[in-house]
Write a protein that holds these residues in place. Structure first.
Motif, short mmCIF file in Angstrom:
data_model
loop_
_atom_site.label_atom_id
_atom_site.label_comp_id
_atom_site.label_asym_id
_atom_site.label_seq_id
_atom_site.Cartn_x
_atom_site.Cartn_y
_atom_site.Cartn_z
N GLY A 194 53.62 59.89 66.04
CA GLY A 194 53.98 58.41 65.14
C GLY A 194 54.23 57.39 66.23
N LEU A 195 53.69 56.06 65.65
CA LEU A 195 53.85 54.91 66.54
C LEU A 195 54.95 54.17 65.89
CD1 LEU A 195 50.26 54.18 67.20
CD2 LEU A 195 52.01 53.99 69.15
N CYS A 196 55.87 53.34 66.81
CA CYS A 196 56.85 52.50 66.07
C CYS A 196 56.70 51.10 66.86
CB CYS A 196 58.23 53.23 66.49
SG CYS A 196 59.64 52.26 65.90
N VAL A 197 56.23 50.46 65.93
CA VAL A 197 55.64 49.25 66.70
C VAL A 197 56.76 48.00 66.99
CG1 VAL A 197 55.52 47.81 64.46
CG2 VAL A 197 53.78 47.33 66.38
N MET A 198 58.05 48.12 66.43
CA MET A 198 58.88 46.98 66.74
C MET A 198 59.57 47.25 68.37
SD MET A 198 59.00 45.38 64.18
CE MET A 198 58.65 45.32 62.29
N ALA A 199 59.98 46.41 68.83
CA ALA A 199 61.00 46.50 69.73
C ALA A 199 61.73 47.50 69.62
CB ALA A 199 61.78 45.00 70.25
N ARG A 202 65.49 48.16 67.79
CA ARG A 202 65.73 46.74 67.17
C ARG A 202 65.29 46.49 65.69
NH1 ARG A 202 65.05 43.97 73.09
NH2 ARG A 202 66.27 45.43 73.96
N CYS A 203 64.48 47.34 65.31
CA CYS A 203 64.08 47.23 64.15
C CYS A 203 65.08 47.40 62.66
CB CYS A 203 62.81 48.23 63.95
SG CYS A 203 62.05 48.13 62.13
N SER A 204 64.94 46.51 61.95
CA SER A 204 65.94 46.55 60.84
C SER A 204 65.26 46.73 59.33
CB SER A 204 66.80 45.24 60.72
OG SER A 204 67.50 45.23 61.83
N LEU A 205 63.90 46.91 59.50
CA LEU A 205 63.08 47.04 58.03
C LEU A 205 63.76 48.04 57.34
CD1 LEU A 205 59.27 47.17 59.26
CD2 LEU A 205 60.50 45.31 58.05
N SER A 206 64.14 49.24 57.73
CA SER A 206 64.55 50.50 57.11
C SER A 206 66.00 50.06 56.33
CB SER A 206 64.84 51.64 58.00
OG SER A 206 65.26 52.66 57.40
N SER A 213 69.56 53.07 58.89
CA SER A 213 68.50 52.46 59.83
C SER A 213 68.33 53.82 60.89
CB SER A 213 68.90 51.32 60.71
OG SER A 213 69.69 51.75 61.76
N PRO A 214 67.21 53.73 61.85
CA PRO A 214 66.97 54.62 62.79
C PRO A 214 68.06 54.43 63.93
CG PRO A 214 65.09 53.06 62.96
CD PRO A 214 65.99 52.82 61.63
N ASN A 215 68.43 53.34 64.29
CA ASN A 215 69.44 52.96 65.11
C ASN A 215 70.73 53.04 65.01
OD1 ASN A 215 66.91 51.23 65.86
ND2 ASN A 215 67.75 49.80 64.60
N VAL A 219 67.94 57.56 60.86
CA VAL A 219 66.63 57.74 60.17
C VAL A 219 66.13 56.64 59.70
CG1 VAL A 219 67.16 59.97 58.81
CG2 VAL A 219 68.44 57.80 58.18
N CYS A 220 64.76 56.45 59.79
CA CYS A 220 63.86 55.22 59.52
C CYS A 220 63.14 55.80 58.11
CB CYS A 220 62.79 54.94 60.45
SG CYS A 220 61.64 53.98 59.81
N SER A 221 63.59 55.02 57.07
CA SER A 221 62.83 55.17 55.69
C SER A 221 63.17 56.65 55.31
CB SER A 221 61.17 55.03 55.84
OG SER A 221 60.83 54.02 56.60
N PRO A 256 56.24 57.02 53.46
CA PRO A 256 56.27 55.71 53.19
C PRO A 256 57.20 55.15 54.36
CG PRO A 256 57.58 56.88 51.67
CD PRO A 256 56.82 58.09 52.29
N THR A 257 56.73 55.16 55.33
CA THR A 257 57.49 54.54 56.66
C THR A 257 57.29 53.06 56.42
OG1 THR A 257 56.92 56.45 58.09
CG2 THR A 257 57.98 54.42 59.18
N LEU A 258 58.32 52.29 56.58
CA LEU A 258 57.99 50.76 56.08
C LEU A 258 57.01 49.95 56.88
CD1 LEU A 258 61.59 49.58 54.79
CD2 LEU A 258 59.31 48.32 54.46
N CYS A 259 57.01 50.21 57.99
CA CYS A 259 56.10 49.30 58.86
C CYS A 259 54.57 49.74 58.58
CB CYS A 259 56.27 49.52 60.26
SG CYS A 259 56.23 51.15 60.98
N LYS A 260 54.38 51.12 57.79
CA LYS A 260 53.09 51.61 57.76
C LYS A 260 52.69 51.17 56.08
CE LYS A 260 53.60 54.44 61.45
NZ LYS A 260 54.89 54.46 62.00
N GLY A 261 53.27 50.34 55.60
CA GLY A 261 52.94 50.21 54.12
C GLY A 261 52.01 48.96 53.79
S1 SF4 Z 1 60.29 50.89 60.30
FE1 SF4 Z 1 60.83 52.48 61.41
S2 SF4 Z 1 59.01 53.16 62.50
FE2 SF4 Z 1 58.45 51.15 61.64
S3 SF4 Z 1 58.92 49.90 63.51
FE3 SF4 Z 1 60.82 49.92 62.38
S4 SF4 Z 1 62.07 51.68 63.03
FE4 SF4 Z 1 59.93 51.98 64.02
#
Ligand code: SF4
Lengths: 350, 224
Positions: A194-199, A202-206, A213-215, A219-221, A256-261
């Protein structure tokens, strides 16, 4: 980092072929394990190094039913040693400001078990590990997002970090330049999964969508917030209160990983954050080797034995020159998303 | 992996089994389930100890489903019952054709549930965490069709092996015939859909031409 793992790994039953690695091409294959069974599968398939985490928030794959308790981790380290495989323990989330006990406990436990090293990102924890367990090899996790020589050198000089896992946003020339600039620190890059596009780190989408959050939580999503609903032939995937995707009949589905929606903005509708592809850099293993990369890594501790067996075997064969590495690994059926990409390494992925 | 839509021999077999009373099926399955639970609930509990709920495994077209009750009798406990799908109220549901479910459970490397899910051969609904934990639990304990079979009484194993050997080629032939038949029956519908799609696209492209500004009268404006 000692290279014993290559020679000893190759001389035991723990490798795909039992054939020694070509000494001119000592690229280390770092593989994921989410359970003891997956760990054994990775050993059998030819992993040189295996990384795994504890069953709590100290690692970035804190999924229900996944990971190792301390007893299982002890057995895992022993099993790896028996097969000449290097065991690494991922402690790659950021400790709570008010209570970092479980993170410190994870570091102490990894040191007690005499793991081959830990993969960490939290600077405080890296500092704690360096001070408390000077013999425990330190790898800087991708979650630390160290992508320039100054950052890497700092971690090396201050804490003795031996290896850095590079963020998945760098091109091959950038990796080559960085690798040359940070010697003797080794570089490791992701080549599959899987790819994680953010720096990364530091990603706060989840966090925004679920509060986890993964950080901080690993757990991301998170699965606890995931729902799939069938709307006739259409499958709807939801994360918390958000609809992340709708898959028409016959369309391949994904988590449903947020950045892949697929989302709508004023400008456009579609995959706004990134193309939902999986990484397969098998075809550029040679370029990565030339760039001085020491180790290549497979993402996917959350994936099953079938994935681990096929991906690890195929990459090991490519590294050993048994298969044509200029072709992709033939593992597309195991990938999430609409296909595979060489990611940012070739800059053909958005 | 086959899509969850479309007829398969085992779906048809399930339909034919519809008249068999559930109570009879339950009586038949009870000793087998008891044995499985005795052997597997302990090892499975290691990865299910934080979970509670009912995971319903539903072969498409079958008049019954397998409900796994997790954590009902204490942390990590597992028991299994046969239910009618319409009566079962699960926390999570995994649905696929019986063929896909058998194939997943037969894989000795562990079920590639992700692959089946991505390809839409397998559907998940409800508590995703419970499904994931169950999948890690069965993979880690090595639970699969072969190990489950070995827990059956000896004469049962023998009968199962003989019937599987005999039925497998029949199933394969029947699958091919069914696929051909469905193709024949559906191809007129598909052509019609394709024709309508082309027409729709033509209409859409005709509708996206430059719009002429409409002159709106004062009266029209006042009326909104
Ligand atoms: S939503 Fe999750 S997988 Fe996507 S960039 Fe952020 S941390 Fe990485």
């Amino acid at each position: 980092m000692d290279n014993a793992v290559h020679t000893s790994g190759a001389s035991t039953q723990g490798t795909a072929s039992g054939a020694p690695l070509d000494p001119d091409h000592p690229m280390e294959l770092v593989c994921p394990a989410g359970t003891p069974a997956a760990l054994q599968t990775a050993i059998d398939a030819g992993a040189h190094t295996i990384y795994f985490g504890f069953r709590n928030r100290t690692n970035a794959r804190n999924f229900p039913g996944l990971n190792f308790n301390e007893e299982e981790a002890a057995r895992a380290v022993e099993t790896c040693r028996k097969h000449g495989v290097k065991p690494l323990i991922a402690i790659n989330t950021y400790a709570d400001a008010e209570d970092d006990a479980i993170w410190k406990r994870a570091v102490d436990c990894a040191a007690d078990l005499k793991a081959g090293g830990i993969i960490a990102c939290d600077i405080g924890l890296v500092s704690y590990a360096a001070k408390t367990h000077p013999d425990l090899p330190l790898h800087l996790s991708v979650q630390a997002s160290a992508s320039n020589p100054e950052a890497v050198k700092f971690y090396h000089e201050a804490y003795g970090v031996r290896r850095v896992v590079l963020p998945r946003v760098m091109s091959v020339p950038e990796i080559a330049e960085l690798t040359a600039a940070v010697t003797p620190v080794e570089t490791e890059v992701f080549v599959f999964g899987g790819l994680c596009v953010m720096a990364e780190g530091r990603c706060s989408l989840s966090s925004y969508a679920t509060g986890l959050s993964p950080n901080k939580d690993g757990v991301c999503s998170p699965a606890s917030h995931v729902r799939y609903e069938q709307d006739g032939d259409v499958m709807v995937s939801l994360l918390g209160d958000f609809t992340i995707n709708r898959f028409d009949a016959g369309e391949t589905a994904g988590y449903p990983t947020l950045c892949k929606g697929r989302f709508s903005s004023d400008a456009r509708t579609g995959h706004l954050f990134e193309d939902p592809m999986s990484l397969d850099a098998t075809t550029i293993l040679g370029d990565l080797r030339k760039a001085g990369v020491k180790a290549v890594k497979v993402e996917g501790r959350q994936r099953g034995k079938a994935y681990v067996a096929q991906v690890v075997r195929s990459l090991r064969d490519a590294i050993d020159g048994k298969t044509d590495a200029s072709r992709s690994s033939g593992t597309t059926h195991l990938m999430e998303g609409l296909g595979h990409t060489e990611g940012a390494y070739r800059r053909d992925w958005r | 992996m086959a899509d969850a839509s479309g007829l398969t021999p085992l779906i048809l077999a399930g339909q034919l089994a519809r008249p068999i009373p559930l109570s009879f099926m339950r009586r038949l399955a009870a000793p087998v389930f008891r044995r499985w639970v005795a052997t597997w609930s302990g090892p499975l509990s290691n990865r299910l100890c934080d979970q509670t709920g009912i995971l319903s495994i539903r072969p498409v077209g079958w008049p019954l489903c397998f409900d796994l009750h997790v954590g009902e009798q204490g942390p990590g406990s597992v028991s299994i019952t046969l239910e009618r799908p319409e009566d079962s109220v699960p926390t999570a549901r995994v649905t696929a054709t019986p063929e896909v479910l058998l194939k997943l459970m037969a894989a000795e490397d562990g079920p590639d549930g992700d692959g089946a899910f991505f390809s839409r051969a397998l559907h998940i609904e409800g508590d995703t965490g419970l499904v994931m934990a169950f999948r890690y639990a069965i993979e880690d304990t090595g639970l699969n069709l072969h190990t489950l079979k070995n827990d059956l009484p000896r004469p049962f194993i023998r009968a199962l092996e003989v019937s599987t050997r005999r039925l497998e080629p029949v199933h394969d032939r029947f699958s091919r015939d069914l696929a051909k038949m469905q193709e024949l029956l559906l191809s007129p519908v598909r052509s019609e859909i394709a024709r309508l799609n082309t027409r729709l696209k033509r209409l859409e492209s005709a509708g996206t031409g430059p719009r002429r500004a409409k002159v709106v009268s004062r009266k029209e404006l006042a009326n909104g």
